[in-house]
Design a protein around this motif. Structure first.
Motif, short mmCIF file in Angstrom:
data_model
loop_
_atom_site.label_atom_id
_atom_site.label_comp_id
_atom_site.label_asym_id
_atom_site.label_seq_id
_atom_site.Cartn_x
_atom_site.Cartn_y
_atom_site.Cartn_z
N ARG A 160 1.98 -1.05 9.53
CA ARG A 160 2.49 -1.75 8.35
C ARG A 160 1.36 -2.34 7.53
O ARG A 160 1.39 -2.26 6.29
CB ARG A 160 3.46 -2.86 8.78
CG ARG A 160 4.01 -3.65 7.59
CD ARG A 160 4.95 -4.74 8.02
NE ARG A 160 5.34 -5.55 6.88
CZ ARG A 160 6.13 -6.62 6.96
NH1 ARG A 160 6.63 -6.99 8.13
NH2 ARG A 160 6.43 -7.31 5.88
N THR A 171 0.84 8.24 8.24
CA THR A 171 1.21 7.11 7.39
C THR A 171 0.28 6.93 6.21
O THR A 171 0.72 6.66 5.09
CB THR A 171 1.21 5.81 8.23
OG1 THR A 171 2.11 5.95 9.33
CG2 THR A 171 1.62 4.61 7.39
N VAL A 172 -1.02 7.07 6.46
CA VAL A 172 -2.01 6.81 5.41
C VAL A 172 -1.89 7.86 4.32
O VAL A 172 -1.91 9.07 4.59
CB VAL A 172 -3.44 6.81 6.01
CG1 VAL A 172 -4.49 6.71 4.90
CG2 VAL A 172 -3.59 5.66 7.00
N THR A 173 -1.77 7.40 3.09
CA THR A 173 -1.61 8.31 1.95
C THR A 173 -2.86 8.36 1.09
O THR A 173 -2.95 9.20 0.18
CB THR A 173 -0.42 7.89 1.08
OG1 THR A 173 -0.63 6.55 0.60
CG2 THR A 173 0.87 7.94 1.87
N GLU A 205 -2.82 -0.29 1.36
CA GLU A 205 -2.82 0.75 0.32
C GLU A 205 -2.01 0.30 -0.89
O GLU A 205 -2.42 0.49 -2.04
CB GLU A 205 -2.24 2.04 0.88
CG GLU A 205 -3.14 2.72 1.90
CD GLU A 205 -2.54 4.02 2.40
OE1 GLU A 205 -3.27 5.02 2.46
OE2 GLU A 205 -1.34 4.04 2.75
N ARG A 206 -0.88 -0.31 -0.65
CA ARG A 206 -0.03 -0.79 -1.75
C ARG A 206 -0.75 -1.87 -2.55
O ARG A 206 -0.57 -2.00 -3.77
CB ARG A 206 1.28 -1.33 -1.17
CG ARG A 206 2.29 -1.78 -2.19
CD ARG A 206 3.67 -1.89 -1.54
NE ARG A 206 3.67 -2.76 -0.38
CZ ARG A 206 3.88 -4.09 -0.44
NH1 ARG A 206 4.06 -4.68 -1.61
NH2 ARG A 206 3.89 -4.80 0.67
N LYS A 234 -0.22 0.39 5.46
CA LYS A 234 0.63 0.73 4.31
C LYS A 234 0.55 -0.35 3.24
O LYS A 234 0.46 -0.06 2.04
CB LYS A 234 2.07 0.93 4.77
CG LYS A 234 2.27 2.14 5.66
CD LYS A 234 3.64 2.18 6.30
CE LYS A 234 4.74 2.37 5.27
NZ LYS A 234 6.07 2.52 5.95
N ASP A 235 0.58 -1.62 3.67
CA ASP A 235 0.50 -2.72 2.71
C ASP A 235 -0.86 -2.74 2.02
O ASP A 235 -0.95 -2.98 0.81
CB ASP A 235 0.75 -4.06 3.41
CG ASP A 235 2.22 -4.26 3.76
OD1 ASP A 235 3.07 -3.58 3.15
OD2 ASP A 235 2.50 -5.11 4.64
#
Length: 238
Positions: free
Chosen positions: A27, A62-64, A33-34, A30-31
């Protein structure tokens, strides 16, 4: 543009201190990156004292942005890269018991070994980077290994910067010019923070990526993760 890759090892260290899954490493990635991170870096060690191999396998899906896996290229690391296929594999010469990376590769004595390893990583379709000290003698041998990039070990820069920033950055500018002449991509990492990052970028504006973990996570305790990532991004844009 120099990209900011956020090293999330310290998030895993905090989680492991109590067991369970709080904070949730996936999480947080993801955060991050956001919030503006342009890459996620991990450094799984054999004792799994922070990032675990299972974390890597979850993060790969997960990592974009750009997923960067650091490590010593033993058999387990190479198998992990084969399975995870990150955007980048950063090779460091750390022994298993090392607390953190504290030197770069001797690309003269390890040239043949690194050449074979990098060839294998390229077979997996993974970009490679070699952790390297700011000494010109190591750069031409690094080129001969076939590596795509080198990552400057910046602890000496960070240590001298508060008292003598000009002399702190001087050897880094010298080797960075050489790296560019050799056609090597350029990354940097270790002890970079909100105080010294902008000066390094201003003197070496063609850096491709900086990887920052410890200082950024410490700053996030005071400023919050979203704000901290944006603060580091702004340092790279000055």
């Amino acid at each position: 543009m120099t990209k900011l890759s956020v090293n999330i090892n310290k998030i895993a260290t905090l989680r492991n201190a109590r067991g369970g899954n709080n904070p949730d490493v996936v999480r947080v990635a993801k955060d991050a990156e956001r919030f503006g991170a342009q890459g996620i870096t991990v450094h799984p060690r054999p004792d799994e004292r922070h990032i675990r191999y299972d974390d890597v396998m979850q993060l790969k899906d997960t990592v974009t942005t750009e997923f960067n896996i650091e490590g010593y290229p033993d058999k387990r690391y190479m198998e992990l890269i084969r399975l995870a296929k990150p955007a980048q594999a950063t090779l460091v010469p750390d022994p298993p018991e090392a607390i953190t990376s504290n030197t770069g590769w001797d690309t003269i004595s390890h040239r043949d070994m690194l050449t074979d390893i990098i060839a294998e990583l390229h077979e997996y379709g993974v970009r490679t980077s070699i952790f390297i000290n700011p000494e010109t003698k190591y750069f031409e041998p690094a080129k001969f290994t076939g590596t795509d990039r080198v990552e400057l070990y910046t602890e000496p820069y960070a240590s001298l910067f508060p008292s003598d920033p000009e002399n702190a950055v001087k050897p880094y500018v010298e080797v960075s010019v050489l790296a560019r002449e050799l056609g090597l991509g350029l990354n940097a990492g270790h002890d970079l923070d909100l105080h010294n990052l902008a000066f390094l970028k201003q003197n070496i504006p063609w850096m491709g990526e900086v990887s920052i973990g410890h200082a950024l996570i410490c700053d996030a305790l005071y400023y919050g993760l979203e704000n901290t990532i944006q603060m580091y991004r702004r340092q790279l844009e000055l």
